[in-house]
Design an enzyme around this catalytic site. Structure first.
Site, PDB file in Angstrom:
ATOM      1  N   ASP A 212     -66.963  30.399  18.947  1.00 40.79           N
ATOM      2  CA  ASP A 212     -67.096  30.523  20.709  1.00 40.79           C
ATOM      3  C   ASP A 212     -68.841  30.737  20.277  1.00 40.79           C
ATOM      4  O   ASP A 212     -69.084  32.179  21.081  1.00 40.79           O
ATOM      5  CB  ASP A 212     -66.936  32.367  20.954  1.00 40.79           C
ATOM      6  CG  ASP A 212     -66.422  32.290  21.761  1.00 40.79           C
ATOM      7  OD1 ASP A 212     -67.220  31.053  23.214  1.00 40.79           O
ATOM      8  OD2 ASP A 212     -66.383  33.166  22.759  1.00 40.79           O
ATOM      9  N   LYS A 214     -72.069  31.081  21.401  1.00 37.86           N
ATOM     10  CA  LYS A 214     -73.332  30.716  23.263  1.00 37.86           C
ATOM     11  C   LYS A 214     -73.938  31.477  23.369  1.00 37.86           C
ATOM     12  O   LYS A 214     -74.008  32.125  22.250  1.00 37.86           O
ATOM     13  CB  LYS A 214     -71.826  30.324  24.333  1.00 37.86           C
ATOM     14  CG  LYS A 214     -71.306  31.910  24.556  1.00 37.86           C
ATOM     15  CD  LYS A 214     -69.856  32.615  25.507  1.00 37.86           C
ATOM     16  CE  LYS A 214     -69.304  33.276  24.916  1.00 37.86           C
ATOM     17  NZ  LYS A 214     -68.078  33.006  26.428  1.00 37.86           N
ATOM     18  N   ASN A 217     -73.796  35.234  22.593  1.00 40.83           N
ATOM     19  CA  ASN A 217     -73.688  35.868  21.533  1.00 40.83           C
ATOM     20  C   ASN A 217     -74.757  35.162  20.839  1.00 40.83           C
ATOM     21  O   ASN A 217     -74.767  35.713  19.324  1.00 40.83           O
ATOM     22  CB  ASN A 217     -72.259  34.769  20.259  1.00 40.83           C
ATOM     23  CG  ASN A 217     -70.837  35.480  22.058  1.00 40.83           C
ATOM     24  OD1 ASN A 217     -70.771  36.091  22.488  1.00 40.83           O
ATOM     25  ND2 ASN A 217     -69.406  34.327  21.130  1.00 40.83           N
ATOM     26  N   ASP A 233     -70.120  38.421  17.661  1.00 44.56           N
ATOM     27  CA  ASP A 233     -68.828  38.353  18.129  1.00 44.56           C
ATOM     28  C   ASP A 233     -68.271  37.281  17.712  1.00 44.56           C
ATOM     29  O   ASP A 233     -67.778  36.522  17.895  1.00 44.56           O
ATOM     30  CB  ASP A 233     -69.302  37.172  20.105  1.00 44.56           C
ATOM     31  CG  ASP A 233     -67.616  38.005  20.718  1.00 44.56           C
ATOM     32  OD1 ASP A 233     -66.408  38.460  20.044  1.00 44.56           O
ATOM     33  OD2 ASP A 233     -67.620  38.021  22.058  1.00 44.56           O
ATOM     34  N   THR A 254     -65.350  28.753  25.036  1.00 44.03           N
ATOM     35  CA  THR A 254     -65.669  29.312  26.335  1.00 44.03           C
ATOM     36  C   THR A 254     -65.351  27.269  26.566  1.00 44.03           C
ATOM     37  O   THR A 254     -66.564  26.474  25.940  1.00 44.03           O
ATOM     38  CB  THR A 254     -67.196  29.580  26.477  1.00 44.03           C
ATOM     39  OG1 THR A 254     -66.877  31.163  25.905  1.00 44.03           O
ATOM     40  CG2 THR A 254     -67.644  30.076  27.899  1.00 44.03           C
TER      41      THR A 254
END
Length: 413
Positions: A212, A214, A217, A233, A254
Site C-alpha cells: 500500500d 502511496k 504513507n 502504515d 489503493t
C-alpha cells in the site's frame, strides 16, 4: 492478512535515544474498559503535522489542564486518560488524540523519564478485524529496524487492547513538504526517493511487501530540511520467506497505485511495491497522476495497458533520465520491472540528477497537486466517503475493486 506468532521485537537502533528495553507486556485487566468518547478541539490547529499510519479523522488536541480552563474540560481530559492501561500512563504522559479509526486510536505522548515524544496506536482486539490488523502490523514491525522505516519502540497488551508505542513523525507528508517548499528540482526528488528506496530494499530483503505504498504513507520525521523519510502504515503488508516470491494473491491496495498483476488476479511478487513507487515518482515530478479516472473500469483498463504520457507541464522540463527511471518502474511485465536494488543503481538516482536540469518545478507541481486535491475532495463529498476511517476505506476500496474486477474485466486463465 497474515498473522505472526513470533514475539521477538527488533533490536534498538544504534542512535536510539530511548533507554528502556523493548518488550511485549501482557496483562489481563479486570476493570471495565470504556470506549474513549470523541473530543472537541479546543481551537486552533495541532502543533504537529503528521503521524505514521494515521487515520483519516481530524487531528484533535486534548485540552491541557491549566488554571484558565474550566472544570468540565479538566474532567474530560482526566476521564480520557483514565481509559488507558495504567502501565501505559505510568510511563507515558498522554498529550493529544491525533487519529481515530473504526477500532483504533492514535495519540501523541511524551515519555515521562526522557521527555521524548512518541505516538501510541491503541487497537481494540475484541473484534476479529482488529486482531487481524494488529497481528499483521506487529508481524512486520517486530522484525524491522531501519532509519527509513517507522520504528516500533514498545508494546503493551491487555485483554481487549494492544498499545503500540511508535516513533512520532512530525514533519508531514511527502507531498505536503513539496508544496510548502519554495523550490523543487529533480535533485530534491532523487534525495527523497533514495530514502524511500533504502527502506523498500530493506523490507524486500526480509521478504516483506508493503502493498500500500502511496504518498500518504511517506512521512518526514521532523520539519527540518535534513529530516529522514519514514515508510509507514503496514496494515496491508505481507511477510513471507524472502526466497519465496510470487506467493501473494490477495486483492488489496489503493486503486490508483495497484499494479497490473494484482488486477489480473494472478500470484504476484514484491514487484508490486516498485510499480507503486513508479506512480509516486511520476506524481512527485509533475503533481499529476499517471493513471486517473473517476470510472474504475476505465482506470483499471488503463493500468493494465500501462497507458500514460509525459505530456503537459512540467514534463518538457523533466530530464530523459528521470523519465527512463519512471518507465522502468511502470512496466506492465513485473519480470522486467526494476527491483529496489536496481532502482538504487539507476544513473538518475546514483548521480543525484547531476546531469539533469536544475529547473525549479515547484510551481507546476504544486498547482497540479492542489488542483487534484480540490477535485478529490469534491468527488469524496459527492460519493459520501469523507467520513470513512482508514480501515473502513480500505475495506470499501477492496470490495469495490473486487466487484469491478468481476463485472468489468475479462476472466484471466
Amino acid at each position: 492478512m497474515g498473522c505472526g506468532s513470533s514475539k521477538v521485537l527488533p533490536e534498538p537502533p544504534k542512535n536510539c535515544y530511548v533507554d528502556f528495553v523493548k518488550s511485549v507486556v501482557k496483562y489481563k485487566n479486570k476493570r471495565k474498559d470504556y470506549e474513549a468518547e470523541p473530543l472537541k478541539p479546543p481551537g486552533g490547529k495541532s502543533d504537529f503535522s503528521g503521524i505514521w499510519n494515521r487515520d483519516q479523522g481530524q487531528h484533535l488536541l486534548l485540552p491541557q489542564t491549566s488554571s484558565c480552563e474550566d472544570g468540565q474540560k479538566r474532567n474530560k481530559v482526566a476521564k480520557y486518560r483514565a481509559k488507558f492501561d495504567p502501565r501505559v500512563t505510568a510511563r507515558y504522559d498522554i498529550k493529544a488524540l491525533i487519529g481515530r479509526g473504526s477500532f483504533s486510536r492514535v495519540v501523541r505522548v511524551e515519555h515521562r523519564a526522557t521527555k521524548q515524544p512518541f505516538a501510541i496506536k491503541m487497537i481494540e482486539i475484541r473484534a476479529r478485524e482488529g486482531r487481524e490488523v494488529c497481528e499483521s502490523e506487529l508481524n512486520v514491525l517486530r522484525r524491522v529496524s531501519h532509519r527509513n522505516i517507522v520504528q516500533l519502540m514498545e508494546v503493551f497488551q491487555s485483554q481487549d487492547r494492544v498499545y503500540m508505542v511508535m516513533e512520532l513523525a512530525t514533519g508531514g507528508e511527502l507531498f505536503d513538504r513539496i508544496i510548502a517548499k519554495g523550490s523543487f528540482t529533480e535533485r530534491d526528488a532523487t534525495c527523497a526517493l533514495r530514502m524511500v528506496l533504502d527502506g523498500i530494499e530493506y523490507l524486500h530483503s526480509l521478504g516483506i511487501t508493503h502493498r500500500d505504498l502511496k504518498p500518504e504513507n511517506l512521512l518526514y520525521y521532523h520539519p527540518g530540511t535534513d529530516a529522514r523519510i519514514l515508510v509507514t502504515d503496514f496494515g496491508l503488508a505481507s511477510s513471507s520467506n524472502k526466497d519465496r516470491d510470487w506467493s501473494m494473491q490477495t486483492t488489496c491496495g489503493t486503486p490508483e497505485y495497484i499494479a497490473p498483476e494484482i488486477l489480473l488476479r494472478r500470484p504476484y511478487s514484491r514487484a508490486v511495491d516498485m510499480w507503486a513507487l513508479g506512480v509516486i515518482t511520476y506524481i512527485m515530478l509533475s503533481g499529476s497522476m499517471p493513471f486517473e479516472d473517476d470510472n474504475r473500469s476505465r482506470l483499471y483498463r488503463t493500468i493494465l495497458k500501462g497507458k500514460y504520457s509525459f505530456a503537459g507541464d512540467p514534463w518538457p522540463c523533466v530530464s530523459n533520465l528521470a523519465k527512463d527511471f519512471i518507465e522502468r518502474l511502470l512496466t506492465v511485465d513485473p519480470g522486467k520491472r526494476m527491483s529496489a536494488t536496481q532502482a538504487l543503481k539507476h544513473p538518475w538516482i546514483v548521480t543525484m540528477a547531476a546531469s539533469s536540469s536544475m529547473k525549479n518545478l515547484h510551481r507546476s507541481i504544486s498547482q497540479n497537486l492542489k488542483r487534484r486535491a480540490s477535485s478529490s475532495h469534491c468527488n469524496s463529498a459527492k460519493s459520501g466517503q469523507s467520513g470513512r476511517s482508514s480501515h473502513s476505506r480500505r475495506v470499501w476500496e477492496k470490495e469495490l475493486l473486487e466487484r469491478n474486477l468481476r463485472q468489468q474485466l475479462p476472466p484471466q486463465k
